[in-house]
Design an enzyme around this catalytic site. Structure first.
Site, PDB file in Angstrom:
ATOM      1  N   GLY A   1       0.846  -1.223   0.071  1.00  0.00           N
ATOM      2  CA  GLY A   1       0.061   0.157   0.107  1.00  0.00           C
ATOM      3  C   GLY A   1       0.996   1.468   0.097  1.00  0.00           C
ATOM      4  O   GLY A   1       2.078   1.148  -0.118  1.00  0.00           O
ATOM      5  N   ASN A   2      -0.027   2.338   0.201  1.00  0.00           N
ATOM      6  CA  ASN A   2       1.137   3.700   0.249  1.00  0.00           C
ATOM      7  C   ASN A   2       0.290   4.447   1.366  1.00  0.00           C
ATOM      8  O   ASN A   2      -0.677   4.217   1.686  1.00  0.00           O
ATOM      9  CB  ASN A   2       1.116   4.163  -1.087  1.00  0.00           C
ATOM     10  CG  ASN A   2      -0.241   4.685  -1.742  1.00  0.00           C
ATOM     11  OD1 ASN A   2      -0.764   5.628  -1.334  1.00  0.00           O
ATOM     12  ND2 ASN A   2      -0.468   4.108  -2.665  1.00  0.00           N
ATOM     13  N   ARG A   3       0.840   5.553   1.390  1.00  0.00           N
ATOM     14  CA  ARG A   3       0.563   6.477   2.576  1.00  0.00           C
ATOM     15  C   ARG A   3      -0.529   7.536   2.235  1.00  0.00           C
ATOM     16  O   ARG A   3      -0.758   8.575   2.980  1.00  0.00           O
ATOM     17  CB  ARG A   3       1.817   7.263   3.185  1.00  0.00           C
ATOM     18  CG  ARG A   3       2.636   6.161   3.968  1.00  0.00           C
ATOM     19  CD  ARG A   3       3.915   6.797   4.553  1.00  0.00           C
ATOM     20  NE  ARG A   3       3.621   8.143   5.237  1.00  0.00           N
ATOM     21  CZ  ARG A   3       4.537   9.025   5.382  1.00  0.00           C
ATOM     22  NH1 ARG A   3       5.653   8.721   5.149  1.00  0.00           N
ATOM     23  NH2 ARG A   3       4.105  10.104   6.081  1.00  0.00           N
TER      24      ARG A   3
END
Ligand code: CTP
Length: 405
Positions: free
Chosen positions: A207-209
């Protein structure tokens, strides 16, 4: 002090208007509540008087020497009717003025926001559709009701959006003032937000932020400017903006499917989401066990489709404006702006919103600073400010490039 008229018509959602009233008064607005007689069947005058700190009238026969049926509307900076029933919308459309609220609507020259709430059948009835359309044509902002539980056993479209979100929308309308007519009325825009997840197994993902805040700010701003808004949200935990259709997704493939499907009827698409660029070739159907020999499994990745590039190449609707985002740091091959110009050309979009992330990321921050680059060579510097302010600059640039109607 900003003067707000809170009109309340006779629906069960009148109880939610108490919360809306509190949000206005606690943030320093001067609020005059004008309930209809039917609204008082749901929430009594003492509640409105106590929460607004003012007497409450519903008919035109109280304090006649102050000519309230004209004065309240004339002096308002914003009139918001929440909930707006089918009956109230019909009266407003036809200019009836048989009580204080409908008279106020005829004399107001400030922005007017209607937040309808009713059963789905009433909302979908051709009479209501025609009334909503007339009110919008006249410059009022009629927000789309939310979907969900209605009174009784029914569910569907017709709920009053959450009071905090109606409040946020009203604040945006107030900030734009009387010159900020809803310039996106009649336009459909699609905004993507958040970060996608690519599952390795049923419990783990890449995932990413991305928080989704900028995409949500864009959706909220577009709704406040009258657009029909589809927000394709990947893994966000933010509340649904008022008047916005929210479609939830997890993976890049789902994001692509929903964005492409909505883009077919869209005047503009803004890709504010951070789609994962890679996904596992073969996600495991069961939880991957930790090898006992201390080794780690190798995970083979494959590239996801570039949605922005695809939208820019395909132009699913003639004249559609496509907007991308880029987070750049600059490197040995070029400055932030050099790299951004190259990306704009590579992606083929009309506008690229460039964040310089050299000095630290903007993830989760309420503020943003950017340059909006256009394929036609223009560029707009947006100084550090709220994500809402940046959102409005982006819509200003989009609006300039939409085909005239
Ligand atoms: N984007 C997309 N589909 C992807 C990846 C990104 O539509 N699979 C969109 C994003 O929504 C954003 C823009 O493309 O609008 C960002 O471009 P991208 O090439 O992903 O930028 P960076 O992550 O900065 O990429 P790079 O590492 O190539 O600089």
């Amino acid at each position: 002090m900003t003067r707000v008229v809170l009109g309340v018509s006779g629906g069960i959602a009148a109880y939610k208007a108490c919360e809306l009233l509190r949000l206005f008064t606690e943030s320093g607005h001067d609020v005059t509540v004008v309930p209809t007689a039917a609204a008082l069947e749901f929430v009594g005058a003492p509640t409105w008087a106590a929460l607004s700190g003012k007497p409450v009238a519903t008919d035109v026969w109280s304090d006649v020497h102050e000519v309230p049926h004209v004065r309240i509307g004339q002096e308002a900076d914003l009139v918001v009717v929440a909930p707006a029933t089918a009956d109230l919308l019909a009266k407003a459309t036809h200019g009836l003025a048989d009580d204080l609220l409908t008279s106020t609507l005829l004399t107001a020259r400030c922005p007017v926001v209607f937040a309808p709430a009713m059963h789905t059948e009433m909302w979908e009835h051709p009479a209501t559709r025609a009334n909503v359309s007339t009110l919008r044509d006249r410059g009022s902002l009629v927000i789309e009701p939310a979907e969900g539980r209605l009174t009784g056993k029914d569910t569907g479209k017709g709920r009053l959006p959450e009071p905090r979100e109606v409040f946020e929308l009203c604040r945006e309308v107030l900030a734009r003032g009387t010159t900020g007519a809803p310039d996106l009325t009649g336009r459909h825009v699609v905004v993507s937000a958040g970060g996608t997840r690519e599952y390795l197994d049923p419990v783990r993902f890449l995932g990413n932020r991305s928080s989704g805040l900028q995409g949500y700010a864009l959706a909220r701003a577009a709704a406040a400017r009258g657009a029909e808004v589809t927000l394709v949200a990947a893994n966000t935990s933010l509340s649904d903006p008022a008047g916005v259709k929210v479609v939830r997704v997890e993976t890049t493939a789902q994001l692509r499917q929903e964005v492409v499907s909505a883009a077919g009827s869209a005047d503009a698409v803004v890709m504010a989401a951070a789609p994962a660029d890679f996904r596992p070739v073969a996600p495991s159907g069961s939880k991957i066990k930790k090898p006992t020999d201390g080794s780690a499994p190798a995970i083979e990745l494959t590239q996801n489709p570039d949605i922005l590039h695809e939208l820019s190449a395909d132009r699913l609707r003639p004249g559609q404006v496509v907007v991308g985002f880029a987070a750049e740091t600059g490197d040995a091959t070029g400055s932030v702006l050099d790299l951004a110009r190259a990306k704009l050309a590579r992606k083929g979009c009309d506008l690229l919103v460039v964040n310089d992330v050299s000095g630290g990321a903007v993830f989760g921050s309420a503020e943003n600073e950017a340059v909006v680059l256009a394929a036609d060579g223009a560029s707009v510097d947006v100084p550090r400010g709220s994500k809402a302010a940046l959102a409005h600059v982006i819509w200003d640039e989009v609006t300039k490039r939409l085909p005239s109607r």
